[in-house]
Design a protein around this motif. Structure first.
Motif, PDB file in Angstrom:
ATOM      1  N   ILE A 143      26.555 -12.737  84.244  1.00 57.71           N
ATOM      2  CA  ILE A 143      25.659 -11.583  84.347  1.00 57.71           C
ATOM      3  C   ILE A 143      24.498 -11.997  85.247  1.00 57.71           C
ATOM      4  CG2 ILE A 143      24.135  -9.984  83.111  1.00 57.71           C
ATOM      5  CD1 ILE A 143      25.897 -10.459  80.615  1.00 57.71           C
ATOM      6  N   GLY A 144      24.361 -11.292  86.361  1.00 56.14           N
ATOM      7  CA  GLY A 144      23.291 -11.603  87.302  1.00 56.14           C
ATOM      8  C   GLY A 144      21.948 -11.076  86.817  1.00 56.14           C
ATOM      9  N   GLU A 145      20.908 -11.500  87.510  1.00 54.22           N
ATOM     10  CA  GLU A 145      19.559 -11.051  87.179  1.00 54.22           C
ATOM     11  C   GLU A 145      19.457  -9.543  87.386  1.00 54.22           C
ATOM     12  OE1 GLU A 145      15.191 -12.069  88.900  1.00 54.22           O
ATOM     13  OE2 GLU A 145      16.548 -13.770  88.576  1.00 54.22           O
ATOM     14  N   GLY A 146      18.742  -8.877  86.492  1.00 55.89           N
ATOM     15  CA  GLY A 146      18.607  -7.423  86.563  1.00 55.89           C
ATOM     16  C   GLY A 146      17.725  -6.968  87.709  1.00 55.89           C
ATOM     17  N   LYS A 147      18.077  -5.809  88.271  1.00 59.75           N
ATOM     18  CA  LYS A 147      17.290  -5.221  89.358  1.00 59.75           C
ATOM     19  C   LYS A 147      16.886  -3.818  88.944  1.00 59.75           C
ATOM     20  CE  LYS A 147      19.829  -7.775  92.842  1.00 59.75           C
ATOM     21  NZ  LYS A 147      21.121  -8.198  92.416  1.00 59.75           N
ATOM     22  N   ILE A 148      15.650  -3.446  89.275  1.00 55.20           N
ATOM     23  CA  ILE A 148      15.146  -2.116  88.961  1.00 55.20           C
ATOM     24  C   ILE A 148      15.122  -1.302  90.247  1.00 55.20           C
ATOM     25  CG2 ILE A 148      13.171  -0.804  88.120  1.00 55.20           C
ATOM     26  CD1 ILE A 148      12.448  -3.297  86.440  1.00 55.20           C
ATOM     27  N   VAL A 149      15.602  -0.067  90.159  1.00 57.45           N
ATOM     28  CA  VAL A 149      15.605   0.843  91.302  1.00 57.45           C
ATOM     29  C   VAL A 149      14.463   1.833  91.102  1.00 57.45           C
ATOM     30  CG1 VAL A 149      16.949   2.590  92.535  1.00 57.45           C
ATOM     31  CG2 VAL A 149      18.099   0.593  91.593  1.00 57.45           C
ATOM     32  N   PRO A 150      13.585   2.010  92.090  1.00 58.40           N
ATOM     33  CA  PRO A 150      12.480   2.958  91.934  1.00 58.40           C
ATOM     34  C   PRO A 150      12.988   4.363  91.569  1.00 58.40           C
ATOM     35  CG  PRO A 150      12.185   1.652  93.921  1.00 58.40           C
ATOM     36  CD  PRO A 150      13.550   1.330  93.388  1.00 58.40           C
ATOM     37  N   GLY A 151      12.337   4.977  90.583  1.00 54.62           N
ATOM     38  CA  GLY A 151      12.726   6.313  90.149  1.00 54.62           C
ATOM     39  C   GLY A 151      13.771   6.320  89.057  1.00 54.62           C
ATOM     40  N   ASP A 152      14.293   5.148  88.703  1.00 53.94           N
ATOM     41  CA  ASP A 152      15.302   5.048  87.644  1.00 53.94           C
ATOM     42  C   ASP A 152      14.814   3.991  86.655  1.00 53.94           C
ATOM     43  OD1 ASP A 152      17.533   4.839  86.040  1.00 53.94           O
ATOM     44  OD2 ASP A 152      18.945   4.446  87.662  1.00 53.94           O
ATOM     45  N   GLY A 153      14.726   4.340  85.398  1.00 44.76           N
ATOM     46  CA  GLY A 153      14.218   3.406  84.396  1.00 44.76           C
ATOM     47  C   GLY A 153      15.224   2.354  83.962  1.00 44.76           C
ATOM     48  N   ALA A 154      16.441   2.435  84.461  1.00 47.26           N
ATOM     49  CA  ALA A 154      17.489   1.491  84.064  1.00 47.26           C
ATOM     50  C   ALA A 154      17.376   0.177  84.824  1.00 47.26           C
ATOM     51  CB  ALA A 154      18.861   2.115  84.301  1.00 47.26           C
ATOM     52  N   VAL A 155      18.123  -0.818  84.326  1.00 55.81           N
ATOM     53  CA  VAL A 155      18.227  -2.111  85.001  1.00 55.81           C
ATOM     54  C   VAL A 155      19.679  -2.281  85.436  1.00 55.81           C
ATOM     55  CG1 VAL A 155      18.010  -4.612  84.733  1.00 55.81           C
ATOM     56  CG2 VAL A 155      16.369  -3.104  83.614  1.00 55.81           C
ATOM     57  N   TYR A 156      19.860  -2.737  86.679  1.00 62.13           N
ATOM     58  CA  TYR A 156      21.196  -2.937  87.239  1.00 62.13           C
ATOM     59  C   TYR A 156      21.505  -4.421  87.313  1.00 62.13           C
ATOM     60  CZ  TYR A 156      21.110   1.981  88.517  1.00 62.13           C
ATOM     61  OH  TYR A 156      21.067   3.342  88.477  1.00 62.13           O
ATOM     62  N   HIS A 157      22.687  -4.811  86.797  1.00 61.40           N
ATOM     63  CA  HIS A 157      23.107  -6.216  86.787  1.00 61.40           C
ATOM     64  C   HIS A 157      24.420  -6.364  87.555  1.00 61.40           C
ATOM     65  CE1 HIS A 157      20.292  -7.625  83.623  1.00 61.40           C
ATOM     66  NE2 HIS A 157      20.425  -6.390  83.141  1.00 61.40           N
ATOM     67  N   ASP A 158      24.473  -7.381  88.417  1.00 64.70           N
ATOM     68  CA  ASP A 158      25.758  -7.766  88.995  1.00 64.70           C
ATOM     69  C   ASP A 158      26.512  -8.504  87.903  1.00 64.70           C
ATOM     70  OD1 ASP A 158      25.642  -6.816  91.654  1.00 64.70           O
ATOM     71  OD2 ASP A 158      24.330  -8.492  92.214  1.00 64.70           O
ATOM     72  N   VAL A 159      27.738  -8.096  87.641  1.00 72.18           N
ATOM     73  CA  VAL A 159      28.516  -8.684  86.550  1.00 72.18           C
ATOM     74  C   VAL A 159      29.882  -9.115  87.065  1.00 72.18           C
ATOM     75  CG1 VAL A 159      29.527  -8.270  84.273  1.00 72.18           C
ATOM     76  CG2 VAL A 159      27.339  -7.214  84.862  1.00 72.18           C
ATOM     77  N   THR A 160      30.276 -10.321  86.700  1.00 70.67           N
ATOM     78  CA  THR A 160      31.622 -10.816  86.972  1.00 70.67           C
ATOM     79  C   THR A 160      32.337 -10.849  85.631  1.00 70.67           C
ATOM     80  OG1 THR A 160      30.733 -12.208  88.734  1.00 70.67           O
ATOM     81  CG2 THR A 160      32.972 -12.693  87.974  1.00 70.67           C
ATOM     82  N   PHE A 161      33.552 -10.255  85.597  1.00 65.85           N
ATOM     83  CA  PHE A 161      34.281 -10.205  84.334  1.00 65.85           C
ATOM     84  C   PHE A 161      35.781 -10.315  84.573  1.00 65.85           C
ATOM     85  CE2 PHE A 161      33.780  -5.872  85.826  1.00 65.85           C
ATOM     86  CZ  PHE A 161      35.035  -5.291  85.614  1.00 65.85           C
TER      87      PHE A 161
END
Length: 196
Positions: A55-73
Motif C-alpha cells: 500500500i503506497g503513501e496516500g495522496k489527497i486530491v484538491p476538492g475531494d476529501g478522500a485519500v488515494y493509495h497506490d496498491v499492489t495486490f
C-alpha cells in the motif's frame, strides 16, 4: 489506485482497502465497483482478491476529501484458453445447441459440434437426441469439451465462447465411459482371436 473515502478513515487501512477492492465503494455505500466478479479482457474473470502486497503513501486530491493509495495486490483469476479442454454442465438446451457453464463462464456447443450423428431437438424434454445413436443431451448433463473460439468482453452478456465435443475423448461423460468400455471389449476380443 484505491480511493478511501473520509468516512472510512478510522478503520484499519489494509482491511479497508481489501474490502474496497473486493466490493467497491461510493458515496452511498457499497456498490458493484469492486474487482471480484469482473471480467477483464486480458486477465479473465477476477474470482477473488487474495493478498494485499503493498500500500503506497496516500495522496489527497484538491476538492475531494478522500485519500488515494497506490496498491499492489494478488488476485485469483480464471481465463479460458483457446483449445483448452474443460468439464462443464449443460445449463440450457435449444434447437441450435447447448449452453454450458464451466467455472464462472458460459459457452455454446453448436448442434454441429455435439456428436457425429444427425441431431433432433425435443422441445418437450428440452433435449438434443442423436437420430441413429439415441444419445441424449439435456440440462444437468456433465460434458467434456474443447474451447474453439473465445471473445471476452467486460460485459459478460457479450462474451462469446464456443466449444466442440466432436473429438476423441470429448462428449457427455457417460458417452466417454461407454466408448472406453467398448474399446476394452474390442481389445479383449482381439486377444481372444489371437491378436489378429
Amino acid at each position: 489506485m484505491v480511493r478511501v473515502p473520509p468516512e472510512r478513515f478510522g478503520e484499519p487501512l489494509k482491511e479497508t482497502i481489501e474490502d474496497i477492492l473486493r466490493r467497491g465503494y461510493d458515496y452511498r455505500g457499497y456498490t458493484e465497483g469492486g474487482y471480484e466478479g469482473k471480467l477483464d479482457k486480458n486477465l479473465g474473470v477476477i474470482l477473488a482478491i487474495t493478498k494485499i502486497i503493498k500500500i503506497g503513501e496516500g495522496k489527497i486530491v484538491p476538492g475531494d476529501g478522500a485519500v488515494y493509495h497506490d496498491v499492489t495486490f494478488e488476485a485469483l483469476v480464471f481465463k479460458p484458453e483457446l483449445h483448452e479442454v474443460v468439464e462443464a454442465e449443460v445449463v440450457e438446451v435449444v434447437n441450435f445447441g447447448a449452453f454450458v457453464r464451466f467455472g464462472p463462464l458460459d459457452g455454446l456447443i453448436h448442434v454441429s459440434q455435439i456428436m457425429d450423428d444427425y441431431i433432433v431437438y425435443d422441445k418437450k424434454r428440452e433435449a438434443l437426441i442423436g437420430k441413429q445413436t439415441n444419445r441424449v443431451l439435456m440440462p444437468g448433463d456433465k460434458v467434456r469439451a474443447r474451447i474453439v473460439t473465445i471473445s471476452l468482453n467486460p460485459d459478460k452478456k457479450e462474451t462469446k465462447i464456443n466449444l466442440t465435443m466432436r473429438q476423441p475423448g470429448l462428449g457427455k461423460l457417460e458417452w466417454i465411459e461407454e466408448e472406453k468400455k467398448a474399446m476394452k471389449e474390442k481389445a479383449k476380443e482381439k486377444v481372444k482371436a489371437g491378436g489378429k
